[in-house]
Design a protein around this motif. Structure first.
Motif, PDB file in Angstrom:
ATOM      1  N   ALA A 124       0.868  -1.179   0.000  1.00 29.98           N
ATOM      2  CA  ALA A 124       0.000   0.000   0.000  1.00 29.98           C
ATOM      3  C   ALA A 124       0.903   1.227   0.000  1.00 29.98           C
ATOM      4  O   ALA A 124       2.130   1.107  -0.105  1.00 29.98           O
ATOM      5  CB  ALA A 124      -0.919  -0.022   1.219  1.00 29.98           C
ATOM      6  N   ASP A 125       0.314   2.410   0.110  1.00 30.18           N
ATOM      7  CA  ASP A 125       1.117   3.627   0.163  1.00 30.18           C
ATOM      8  C   ASP A 125       1.789   3.693   1.528  1.00 30.18           C
ATOM      9  O   ASP A 125       1.229   4.213   2.482  1.00 30.18           O
ATOM     10  CB  ASP A 125       0.221   4.851  -0.086  1.00 30.18           C
ATOM     11  N   SER A 152      -1.865  -4.954  -4.608  1.00 26.66           N
ATOM     12  CA  SER A 152      -1.535  -3.544  -4.461  1.00 26.66           C
ATOM     13  C   SER A 152      -2.815  -2.765  -4.182  1.00 26.66           C
ATOM     14  O   SER A 152      -3.804  -2.899  -4.911  1.00 26.66           O
ATOM     15  CB  SER A 152      -0.869  -3.016  -5.734  1.00 26.66           C
ATOM     16  N   LEU A 153      -2.827  -1.972  -3.096  1.00 26.91           N
ATOM     17  CA  LEU A 153      -4.015  -1.190  -2.752  1.00 26.91           C
ATOM     18  C   LEU A 153      -4.005   0.085  -3.612  1.00 26.91           C
ATOM     19  O   LEU A 153      -3.433   1.101  -3.237  1.00 26.91           O
ATOM     20  CB  LEU A 153      -4.035  -0.857  -1.261  1.00 26.91           C
ATOM     21  N   GLY A 154      -4.626  -0.032  -4.795  1.00 30.54           N
ATOM     22  CA  GLY A 154      -4.551   1.035  -5.793  1.00 30.54           C
ATOM     23  C   GLY A 154      -3.257   0.915  -6.573  1.00 30.54           C
ATOM     24  O   GLY A 154      -2.398   0.068  -6.273  1.00 30.54           O
ATOM     25  N   LYS A 155      -3.120   1.748  -7.607  1.00 32.07           N
ATOM     26  CA  LYS A 155      -1.855   1.760  -8.351  1.00 32.07           C
ATOM     27  C   LYS A 155      -1.545   3.167  -8.857  1.00 32.07           C
ATOM     28  O   LYS A 155      -0.979   3.366  -9.924  1.00 32.07           O
ATOM     29  CB  LYS A 155      -1.877   0.743  -9.500  1.00 32.07           C
ATOM     30  N   GLY A 156      -1.949   4.152  -8.053  1.00 34.15           N
ATOM     31  CA  GLY A 156      -1.722   5.551  -8.426  1.00 34.15           C
ATOM     32  C   GLY A 156      -0.242   5.870  -8.554  1.00 34.15           C
ATOM     33  O   GLY A 156       0.605   5.273  -7.881  1.00 34.15           O
ATOM     34  N   LEU A 167       4.816  10.772  -4.217  1.00 38.49           N
ATOM     35  CA  LEU A 167       4.780   9.467  -4.878  1.00 38.49           C
ATOM     36  C   LEU A 167       3.746   8.565  -4.211  1.00 38.49           C
ATOM     37  O   LEU A 167       3.665   8.512  -2.983  1.00 38.49           O
ATOM     38  CB  LEU A 167       6.141   8.770  -4.782  1.00 38.49           C
ATOM     39  N   ASP A 168       2.982   7.843  -5.029  1.00 37.40           N
ATOM     40  CA  ASP A 168       1.965   6.913  -4.523  1.00 37.40           C
ATOM     41  C   ASP A 168       2.507   5.483  -4.615  1.00 37.40           C
ATOM     42  O   ASP A 168       3.671   5.251  -4.955  1.00 37.40           O
ATOM     43  CB  ASP A 168       0.678   7.098  -5.339  1.00 37.40           C
ATOM     44  N   VAL A 169       1.640   4.518  -4.384  1.00 39.55           N
ATOM     45  CA  VAL A 169       2.043   3.105  -4.333  1.00 39.55           C
ATOM     46  C   VAL A 169       2.449   2.558  -5.709  1.00 39.55           C
ATOM     47  O   VAL A 169       3.258   1.633  -5.808  1.00 39.55           O
ATOM     48  CB  VAL A 169       0.919   2.248  -3.714  1.00 39.55           C
TER      49      VAL A 169
END
Length: 270
Positions: A124-125, A152-156, A167-169
């Motif tokens: 995650a992030d 992966s919790l999101g992929k931003g 920076l995101d995950v």
């Protein structure tokens, strides 16, 4: 573009992104974006159904809702679709025991999950937790598995805080994918399953729903691929180049959530 009346006709439900649409995170919890508190209140007073759909993975859902309420928003935990609770359901259904590379703020969401002798990795992030040591440990766990599974919790790629872009995950997810030769399972936007669960909670079909977000790929592109309409706000991580994205074109671009709500209350559900 077609007239707003045409683009918004038949909308019965609204999915709202949180970060960059309702508020920008940062020191002391961050700040509400101008007009957004009243915009949410106006939406909730209307006949439209409203749900919040976030990829927030540094905070538990309870902490996120607490922060939003302190900023003045009318929101409850039951109205928020977030990736950590969704990931826990998947882990339980599949009998998986994760190695967690997550922020301390979201770790409590996994309290009921067995993390002994891990047979998958959840990323995650993690913010400052993305050290070489922690990334390498996640890599080692995956490489030791016969069938490595990475969630992966999101992929931003990045998001906006009051101090600037962060920076995101997504970049860290890509690093593990590349190193291990695998593809992550994304829990969160733009995953179709995530939009599906949010719409089921709201009791609205995809063609009757609209997503409002600041991310041209995760919010707008993801929602449109699932059959929804989507507006992009020019707040949060929005960049002027988003309006000329090579693959994704929003159903409309608005300056902020307040303008989006003005248009919805004028034209939707007609």
């Amino acid at each position: 573009m077609a007239a707003w009346g045409e683009r918004l006709a038949g909308v019965r439900g609204v999915l709202l992104d949180i970060s960059g649409v309702l508020y920008d995170g940062g020191e002391g919890g961050g700040a509400a974006i101008a007009g957004s508190v009243e915009a949410v209140a106006r939406l909730k007073r209307s006949r439209l159904k409203v749900r919040f759909c976030t990829n927030e993975s540094q905070k538990s859902r309870a902490d996120l809702v607490g922060l939003l309420r302190r900023l003045g928003f009318d929101v409850s935990e039951g109205e928020v679709t977030a990736p950590a609770p969704a990931a826990c359901l998947i882990l339980k259904q599949r009998g998986l025991r994760p190695h967690l590379l997550v922020h301390d703020g979201v770790r409590s969401e996994f309290d009921q999950i067995d993390t002994s002798n891990p047979n998958c990795v959840v990323i995650a992030d993690a913010g400052e937790g993305f050290s070489y040591q922690n990334m390498n440990k996640a890599f080692q766990v995956l490489m030791e598995l016969e069938n490595p599974v990475l969630f992966s919790l999101g992929k931003g790629r990045y998001y906006k805080e009051t101090s600037g872009l962060m920076l995101d995950v997504g970049p860290y997810m890509k690093a593990l994918e590349y190193a291990c030769g695998i593809e992550a399972e994304v829990v969160g936007k733009p995953s179709p399953e995530f939009f599906k669960s949010a719409l089921q909670e709201m009791g609205v079909e995809a063609h009757e729903a609209i997503m409002i977000g600041d991310d041209i790929v995760g919010d707008v592109g993801g929602a449109q691929r699932y059959g929804m309409r989507a507006l992009q706000v020019r707040t949060g991580k929005f960049r002027p180049s988003d309006e000329h994205h090579p693959e994704v074109k929003a159903d409309g671009y608005v300056d902020n959530l307040a303008e989006a709500v003005d248009l919805l209350l004028q034209h939707a559900d007609k």
